[in-house]
Design a protein around this motif. Structure first.
Motif, PDB file in Angstrom:
ATOM      1  N   ALA A 293      -3.332   6.905   1.836  1.00 25.71           N
ATOM      2  CA  ALA A 293      -3.595   5.714   2.697  1.00 25.71           C
ATOM      3  C   ALA A 293      -3.190   6.034   3.842  1.00 25.71           C
ATOM      4  O   ALA A 293      -3.822   5.332   4.775  1.00 25.71           O
ATOM      5  CB  ALA A 293      -2.644   4.423   2.008  1.00 25.71           C
TER       6      ALA A 293
ATOM      7  N   GLY B  56      -9.810   3.127  -5.181  1.00 19.96           N
ATOM      8  CA  GLY B  56      -8.966   3.132  -4.036  1.00 19.96           C
ATOM      9  C   GLY B  56      -8.092   2.179  -4.196  1.00 19.96           C
ATOM     10  O   GLY B  56      -7.397   1.977  -3.275  1.00 19.96           O
TER      11      GLY B  56
ATOM     12  N   CYS C  21      -6.127   5.381   7.087  1.00 24.93           N
ATOM     13  CA  CYS C  21      -6.037   4.680   8.265  1.00 24.93           C
ATOM     14  C   CYS C  21      -5.810   5.330   9.476  1.00 24.93           C
ATOM     15  O   CYS C  21      -6.410   5.032  10.394  1.00 24.93           O
ATOM     16  CB  CYS C  21      -4.737   3.930   8.067  1.00 24.93           C
ATOM     17  SG  CYS C  21      -4.643   2.714   6.643  1.00 24.93           S
TER      18      CYS C  21
ATOM     19  N   ASN D  58     -14.557   2.676  -1.968  1.00 31.07           N
ATOM     20  CA  ASN D  58     -13.606   3.379  -1.225  1.00 31.07           C
ATOM     21  C   ASN D  58     -13.860   3.312   0.394  1.00 31.07           C
ATOM     22  O   ASN D  58     -12.637   3.168   1.017  1.00 31.07           O
ATOM     23  CB  ASN D  58     -13.477   4.940  -1.769  1.00 31.07           C
ATOM     24  CG  ASN D  58     -12.747   5.077  -2.792  1.00 31.07           C
ATOM     25  OD1 ASN D  58     -11.682   5.203  -2.719  1.00 31.07           O
ATOM     26  ND2 ASN D  58     -13.242   5.358  -4.064  1.00 31.07           N
TER      27      ASN D  58
ATOM     28  N   THR E   5      -4.773   2.281  -4.846  1.00 28.99           N
ATOM     29  CA  THR E   5      -3.518   2.689  -4.249  1.00 28.99           C
ATOM     30  C   THR E   5      -3.482   2.615  -2.807  1.00 28.99           C
ATOM     31  O   THR E   5      -2.390   2.821  -2.154  1.00 28.99           O
ATOM     32  CB  THR E   5      -3.405   4.116  -4.911  1.00 28.99           C
ATOM     33  OG1 THR E   5      -4.286   5.207  -4.342  1.00 28.99           O
ATOM     34  CG2 THR E   5      -3.022   4.324  -6.247  1.00 28.99           C
ATOM     35  N   ARG E   6      -4.607   2.582  -2.051  1.00 27.32           N
ATOM     36  CA  ARG E   6      -4.596   2.128  -0.773  1.00 27.32           C
ATOM     37  C   ARG E   6      -4.950   0.872  -0.381  1.00 27.32           C
ATOM     38  O   ARG E   6      -5.128   0.518   0.859  1.00 27.32           O
ATOM     39  CB  ARG E   6      -5.680   3.353  -0.145  1.00 27.32           C
ATOM     40  CG  ARG E   6      -5.483   4.595  -0.556  1.00 27.32           C
ATOM     41  CD  ARG E   6      -6.442   5.342   0.390  1.00 27.32           C
ATOM     42  NE  ARG E   6      -8.000   5.116   0.242  1.00 27.32           N
ATOM     43  CZ  ARG E   6      -8.676   5.287  -0.630  1.00 27.32           C
ATOM     44  NH1 ARG E   6      -8.527   5.977  -1.660  1.00 27.32           N
ATOM     45  NH2 ARG E   6      -9.866   4.923  -0.419  1.00 27.32           N
TER      46      ARG E   6
ATOM     47  N   ARG F  11       0.916  -1.279   0.233  1.00 30.85           N
ATOM     48  CA  ARG F  11       0.004  -0.019  -0.013  1.00 30.85           C
ATOM     49  C   ARG F  11       0.746   1.231   0.055  1.00 30.85           C
ATOM     50  O   ARG F  11       2.019   1.214   0.832  1.00 30.85           O
ATOM     51  CB  ARG F  11      -0.950  -0.077   1.424  1.00 30.85           C
ATOM     52  CG  ARG F  11      -1.753  -1.141   1.237  1.00 30.85           C
ATOM     53  CD  ARG F  11      -2.673  -1.295   2.633  1.00 30.85           C
ATOM     54  NE  ARG F  11      -3.341  -2.660   2.633  1.00 30.85           N
ATOM     55  CZ  ARG F  11      -3.363  -3.163   3.649  1.00 30.85           C
ATOM     56  NH1 ARG F  11      -3.032  -3.036   4.742  1.00 30.85           N
ATOM     57  NH2 ARG F  11      -4.173  -4.484   3.499  1.00 30.85           N
TER      58      ARG F  11
ATOM     59  N   ASP G  62     -10.935   1.593   2.668  1.00 26.59           N
ATOM     60  CA  ASP G  62     -10.452   2.194   3.813  1.00 26.59           C
ATOM     61  C   ASP G  62     -10.763   1.426   5.215  1.00 26.59           C
ATOM     62  O   ASP G  62      -9.733   1.427   6.085  1.00 26.59           O
ATOM     63  CB  ASP G  62     -11.229   3.791   4.063  1.00 26.59           C
ATOM     64  CG  ASP G  62     -10.509   4.499   2.986  1.00 26.59           C
ATOM     65  OD1 ASP G  62      -9.411   4.484   2.490  1.00 26.59           O
ATOM     66  OD2 ASP G  62     -11.070   5.491   2.591  1.00 26.59           O
TER      67      ASP G  62
ATOM     68  N   THR H 190      -8.663  -2.000   5.036  1.00 21.67           N
ATOM     69  CA  THR H 190      -7.192  -1.956   5.185  1.00 21.67           C
ATOM     70  C   THR H 190      -6.597  -1.551   6.226  1.00 21.67           C
ATOM     71  O   THR H 190      -5.380  -1.255   6.649  1.00 21.67           O
ATOM     72  CB  THR H 190      -6.398  -1.132   3.957  1.00 21.67           C
ATOM     73  OG1 THR H 190      -7.193   0.348   4.168  1.00 21.67           O
ATOM     74  CG2 THR H 190      -6.730  -1.521   2.567  1.00 21.67           C
TER      75      THR H 190
END
Length: 519
Positions: free
Chosen positions: A14, A225, A18, A188, A227-228, A9, A192, A195
């Protein structure tokens, strides 16, 4: 297995997401990864495949138990947030007891499958996001892989593509002005929340080589999302060849990197459609060369540790996709219960490719795609001359085909187990187990694993040593009964205790990790 700090990630967004979700959670805590070449994938002794086997007999039951002996996926498709929390918790706890990593398929997004064979899902964005929150609560800090919404990016209601075309999924119940944006918002949110968990790997829908172009799916993945997340999954419930998916996934990963880290734009990315020719795999090297040129032009360096990774569903792609006979069916539906397909590569995290985290069986092999009509009035599937089981129902004929046509071939069981309860009393029972060698070579040392279906425990065992972890009991040979010649058998027994509830007999037995038939 040990938890490893993730390399998959990336980006400040990101870490910010988190931190917002976990409050005091550190970036390292929020960026853990559960799949590496040494990971053991979860074999569920109570999977839907084993449940199907309980209602079968003879060869049909043997086929189901053979399929159930491999690591598979648990599909979470409905229920309240409390119900999905309990279901997920039960699965991840059972997997943790065995030191294995479960694969959970979250399949509950509104307008899933655009009201086709697997229609259903939550009824609103708020309902879905609450359901995802329940799923995350059920996983907690246990290890898990989450396959987030098969078809979730391939079929989006009222979606305008990167090329400006309005897609075919246009449900009248959905608001044309907001439906697509809501789909991305829901995904998304799921990325979130999931992850943010310390030991969960999350993969978004990357479709497959017979569907979206690389630029199109990259556009959707970034909006959702990716990239996260840990990356994306390919070929869920489909049949595309692994070697093509390996290239396609690599191109998608490279396209994401080029788009996010340079001036290169996702719509310029080469794909299976150009400069390659989709039907001629020998031309796919042209697209490889296009990416080489893009990296040279941008000055970027490929770094698998910093790129989006992917997993591939190999549950039914051993023979590749089905080609329907020309002109026979009004709508061939090549993806729907095609004939004579085979299992593909067995599930593993040891892929030999730094971008491919695992080959998984995302689709449960042996479960129907739906009641395929192929453009006819039905009710029979004209390709099979029978009424197919509804989506998710056990398909005896297809299960047999998947085994018969598997590439690589599947080894048939070489052992047989009989499990006999000789007596019961309040909160106790007496059981004898016979293990027979049905193969052609001598067994020299054995372990036999099975799982209780409730709160049973082994009080003591004779003619074998044993270990019980959770519901799973593993009986091991003693010195004097380690050898079983072809056609011979040995036995052991035990006294079991119950919690006063039901005492169902085990059905799946694994001898040294491989399935046995049941007498």
């Amino acid at each position: 297995m040990a938890t490893h700090q993730s390399r998959r990630r990336w980006g400040i967004a990101a870490l910010s997401a988190c931190a917002l979700l976990l409050g005091t959670a550190s970036a390292a805590t929020a960026a853990n990864d559960v799949l590496d070449p040494s990971s053991d994938l979860f074999v569920d002794f109570h999977s839907s495949t084993v449940e199907a086997a309980a209602g079968l007999t003879g060869q049909a039951q043997a086929d189901a138990l053979l399929l159930g002996s491999f690591p598979g996926s648990s599909w979470l498709t409905q229920g309240t947030p409390t119900e999905v929390q309990a279901e997920a918790h039960e699965i991840v706890t059972a997997a943790a007891d065995q030191g294995q990593v479960p694969t959970l398929v979250a399949y509950n997004v509104p307008f899933r499958d655009c009201a086709q064979y697997s229609a259903g899902g939550a009824t609103s964005q708020a309902e879905y996001e609450a359901w995802i929150d329940g799923l995350a609560a059920g996983i907690g800090d246990q290890e898990a892989v989450v396959i987030l919404e098969p078809d979730g990016l391939g079929i989006i209601p009222w979606y305008t593509t990167i090329d400006g075309g309005l897609e075919w999924c246009q449900p009248v119940e959905a608001d044309q002005a907001t439906a697509a944006a809501e789909r991305f918002a829901m995904l998304n949110h799921a990325v979130d929340v999931l992850t943010a968990l310390p030991n969960t790997a999350v993969y978004l829908d990357g479709t497959h080589t017979g569907w979206l172009s690389v630029g199109d799916v990259t556009d959707r993945l970034i909006k959702a999302g990716v990239t996260r997340a840990d990356g994306f999954f390919l070929n869920a419930s489909n049949y595309q060849e692994t070697e093509k998916l390996q290239k396609y996934g690599t191109w998608v990963s490279q396209c994401i990197q080029l788009d996010q880290e340079s001036w290169f734009e996702r719509q310029w990315c080469g794909s299976q459609y150009y400069p390659a020719t989709p039907t001629d795999f020998s031309t796919w090297g042209l697209t490889d060369a296009a990416y080489d040129q893009a990296y040279a032009d941008t000055g970027l360096t490929r770094d698998p540790a910093a790129m989006a990774h992917f997993v591939i569903d190999t549950s039914r792609n051993g023979q590749g996709p089905w080609t329907a006979p020309a002109g026979v069916y009004p709508s061939p539906e090549e993806w729907c219960n095609p004939l004579d397909r085979g299992l593909g590569l067995r599930p593993t995290t040891d892929t030999g490719d730094p971008l491919i985290d695992a080959y998984l069986w995302i689709k449960v092999p042996g479960e129907s795609d739906g009641q395929c009509l192929r453009g006819t009035a039905g009710p029979q599937d004209p390709a099979r001359g029978m009424v197919d089981p509804p989506a998710g129902g056990w398909f005896v004929e297809q299960a047999a085909e998947l085994i018969a046509f598997a590439v690589p071939p599947v080894t048939r069981p070489t052992c047989e187990v009989s499990y006999t309860v000789h007596g019961t009393w309040p909160r106790g029972f007496n059981t004898q187990v016979w293990l027979k060698n049905t193969g052609t070579t001598t067994i020299d040392g054995w372990q036999l694993a099975f799982a209780f279906g409730g709160g049973q425990t082994v009080d003591h065992m004779w003619s074998a040593s044993y270990e019980q972890v959770g519901q799973v009991v593993t009986a091991s040979n003693l010195t004097w009964n380690a050898t079983i010649r072809p056609g011979a058998r040995t036995t052991f027994g035990f006294i079991g205790r119950t919690d006063g509830g039901p005492n169902p007999e085990p059905l799946l037995f694994l001898r040294n990790g491989a399935a046995c038939t049941v007498a």
